[in-house]
Design a protein around this motif. Sequence first.
Motif, PDB file in Angstrom:
ATOM      1  N   LYS A 169      -7.950   3.034  -0.981  1.00 14.48           N
ATOM      2  CA  LYS A 169      -8.527   2.303   0.151  1.00 14.48           C
ATOM      3  C   LYS A 169      -9.219   3.259   1.126  1.00 14.48           C
ATOM      4  O   LYS A 169     -10.262   2.955   1.676  1.00 14.48           O
ATOM      5  CB  LYS A 169      -7.442   1.510   0.886  1.00 14.48           C
ATOM      6  N   TRP A 170      -8.597   4.408   1.380  1.00 15.91           N
ATOM      7  CA  TRP A 170      -9.245   5.435   2.187  1.00 15.91           C
ATOM      8  C   TRP A 170      -8.653   6.804   1.887  1.00 15.91           C
ATOM      9  O   TRP A 170      -7.537   6.917   1.390  1.00 15.91           O
ATOM     10  CB  TRP A 170      -9.192   5.146   3.686  1.00 15.91           C
ATOM     11  N   GLN A 171      -9.419   7.831   2.173  1.00  8.88           N
ATOM     12  CA  GLN A 171      -8.989   9.227   2.114  1.00  8.88           C
ATOM     13  C   GLN A 171      -9.454   9.884   3.400  1.00  8.88           C
ATOM     14  O   GLN A 171     -10.561   9.610   3.880  1.00  8.88           O
ATOM     15  CB  GLN A 171      -9.610   9.944   0.919  1.00  8.88           C
ATOM     16  N   ALA A 172      -8.630  10.754   3.966  1.00  7.43           N
ATOM     17  CA  ALA A 172      -9.002  11.394   5.228  1.00  7.43           C
ATOM     18  C   ALA A 172      -8.219  12.684   5.407  1.00  7.43           C
ATOM     19  O   ALA A 172      -7.133  12.854   4.844  1.00  7.43           O
ATOM     20  CB  ALA A 172      -8.725  10.452   6.397  1.00  7.43           C
TER      21      ALA A 172
ATOM     22  N   CYS B 246      -4.602   6.332   1.156  1.00  7.40           N
ATOM     23  CA  CYS B 246      -3.992   5.012   1.130  1.00  7.40           C
ATOM     24  C   CYS B 246      -4.496   4.337  -0.130  1.00  7.40           C
ATOM     25  O   CYS B 246      -5.706   4.340  -0.398  1.00  7.40           O
ATOM     26  CB  CYS B 246      -4.366   4.205   2.366  1.00  7.40           C
TER      27      CYS B 246
ATOM     28  N   GLU C 293      -6.925  -0.360   6.369  1.00  5.33           N
ATOM     29  CA  GLU C 293      -8.311  -0.527   6.810  1.00  5.33           C
ATOM     30  C   GLU C 293      -9.016   0.804   7.026  1.00  5.33           C
ATOM     31  O   GLU C 293     -10.154   1.008   6.616  1.00  5.33           O
ATOM     32  CB  GLU C 293      -8.358  -1.353   8.096  1.00  5.33           C
ATOM     33  N   LYS C 294      -8.332   1.740   7.704  1.00  4.30           N
ATOM     34  CA  LYS C 294      -8.945   3.030   7.999  1.00  4.30           C
ATOM     35  C   LYS C 294      -7.870   4.020   8.440  1.00  4.30           C
ATOM     36  O   LYS C 294      -6.739   3.634   8.767  1.00  4.30           O
ATOM     37  CB  LYS C 294      -9.996   2.900   9.103  1.00  4.30           C
ATOM     38  N   TYR C 295      -8.249   5.296   8.465  1.00  4.77           N
ATOM     39  CA  TYR C 295      -7.366   6.342   8.967  1.00  4.77           C
ATOM     40  C   TYR C 295      -7.514   6.417  10.480  1.00  4.77           C
ATOM     41  O   TYR C 295      -8.637   6.489  11.000  1.00  4.77           O
ATOM     42  CB  TYR C 295      -7.725   7.700   8.345  1.00  4.77           C
ATOM     43  N   GLU C 296      -6.377   6.406  11.188  1.00  3.37           N
ATOM     44  CA  GLU C 296      -6.410   6.514  12.650  1.00  3.37           C
ATOM     45  C   GLU C 296      -5.225   7.352  13.125  1.00  3.37           C
ATOM     46  O   GLU C 296      -4.074   6.946  12.988  1.00  3.37           O
ATOM     47  CB  GLU C 296      -6.356   5.132  13.297  1.00  3.37           C
TER      48      GLU C 296
ATOM     49  N   TYR D  81       1.019   5.381   0.792  1.00  4.61           N
ATOM     50  CA  TYR D  81       0.444   6.386   1.683  1.00  4.61           C
ATOM     51  C   TYR D  81       1.063   7.735   1.333  1.00  4.61           C
ATOM     52  O   TYR D  81       2.284   7.838   1.173  1.00  4.61           O
ATOM     53  CB  TYR D  81       0.747   6.068   3.148  1.00  4.61           C
TER      54      TYR D  81
ATOM     55  N   TYR E 178       0.815  -1.218   0.000  1.00  4.54           N
ATOM     56  CA  TYR E 178       0.000   0.000   0.000  1.00  4.54           C
ATOM     57  C   TYR E 178       0.850   1.271   0.000  1.00  4.54           C
ATOM     58  O   TYR E 178       1.896   1.351   0.658  1.00  4.54           O
ATOM     59  CB  TYR E 178      -0.942  -0.001   1.212  1.00  4.54           C
TER      60      TYR E 178
ATOM     61  N   SER F  86      -2.269   1.652   8.160  1.00  2.00           N
ATOM     62  CA  SER F  86      -3.166   0.529   7.924  1.00  2.00           C
ATOM     63  C   SER F  86      -4.055   0.841   6.742  1.00  2.00           C
ATOM     64  O   SER F  86      -4.575   1.962   6.626  1.00  2.00           O
ATOM     65  CB  SER F  86      -4.039   0.279   9.155  1.00  2.00           C
TER      66      SER F  86
END
Length: 440
Positions: free
Chosen positions: A357-360, A348, A394-397, A337, A335, A392
């Motif tokens: 996979k995600w945007q934040a 990601c 999976e999600k932004y943290e 980033y 992945y 990750s």
Amino acid sequence: MPTYLSRLVIAALVCLPAYLLVAADVGRDSLGNLTGGDWPTFRGADRSAVSPDTNLLQTWPEDGPPVVFDVPGPGRGYASVAVAGKRLFTLGDSTSIADDQDEYLMAFDRESGKPLWKLKTGEAWNEGNSTWQSSRSTPTISGDLVYVLSPRGELVCAEAASGNERWRKNLKSDFGGNKGDGWGYSESVLIDGDRLICTPGGAKATMVALDKNSGALIWQVPRPNDRGAGHASVVIAKIGPTRVYVQQTASGPMGVRADDGKLLWTFDFAGRITAVIPTLIVRGDLVFSTTGYAGGGMLLRQTPASDGEIKIEEVYPLNKALNNKHGGVVLLGDYLYGGQGDSSALFCAELLTGKIKWQARGSGQGSAAIAAADGCLYVQYANGTMSLVKASPEKYEELGAFTVPGSGERPSWAHPVVAGGRLYLREQDRVVCYDVHESR
């Protein structure tokens, strides 16, 4: 029979860098001081911006990790820091440790931040918008020598211990170099064995190899109709028995045979792209390229040809969602980033497909400069916010954030460095060092 995509997956897994397969720990000496963990050039020794450090803090307190030192001296500039052995190096102008406004290569003590020496490289870069002015090339350390490139194209080699100048060249006057934009040179030179590799740009000597001890020319390679140097730094790829220097200029990515400087392949952008800044990501035969503004991210593949040459093919075309202006992208596992363009949005994405996979949006504002270590992303935003983010798909943290001392007057564009259990940040005329090692 394996599909083309499955072959890519297998190649990517086989070619995972060693630091992703075997974690490296940070040691301490008998006095408890951290040892090891050098970061000798822009984005680290392998130019991945991924540190091998482990046992690092997984959350930060509200005011940030413990401060080791916070010292003045680097002056104006967007150069990051390079650290090796007992020293830290950077480049800047109008420094508080000089009596003039010129540009200097500077060395600091890695433990205390105390200034050790400074070497004048030339006049400050004061062209264009005031936000764009000043230094931006991170020094490169090799043994007892340190190298740096000024925005004006002054390539300087100095003794790392004393700052005494060994030799210098000018990429424009000595090699007919040309920039593809008006922002000055930013590249951090590559040292490969006894050779220094850099990119003057232009159609005469697009890339050159010099003797690292004397500056003597070994070879130069022209790229036909090259628009000029971008801001990326050269990365090494290995395709079968062939060692390849991979770079992108304002015209697009290119590959050069290391042995003799033969131009192996080029991949031209369809149109003119303004911000050709991020350094390429190489994994095995794969090359990920990303640019800013109207550009985006794309994946290429280097393939050995029957005649001993190497050809380049597109895996997927420019994807604007993978646009990155100048903060860089890191690859962890399968992945990518990075920050999207000049915004505070992070993304990601899958390397092999470009699928998001995600945007934040994080705590900071403006473009994001990024590094990674021990399963986390170290993200410094242009407004001076420094954040820790879990790496990750999976999600932004977000795991913590704080404001870097001295930030706010100019953009925080210098890339963060994680080395030897410490986080080093260059914030204009300050270097701030934090202890991010988890206490045992």
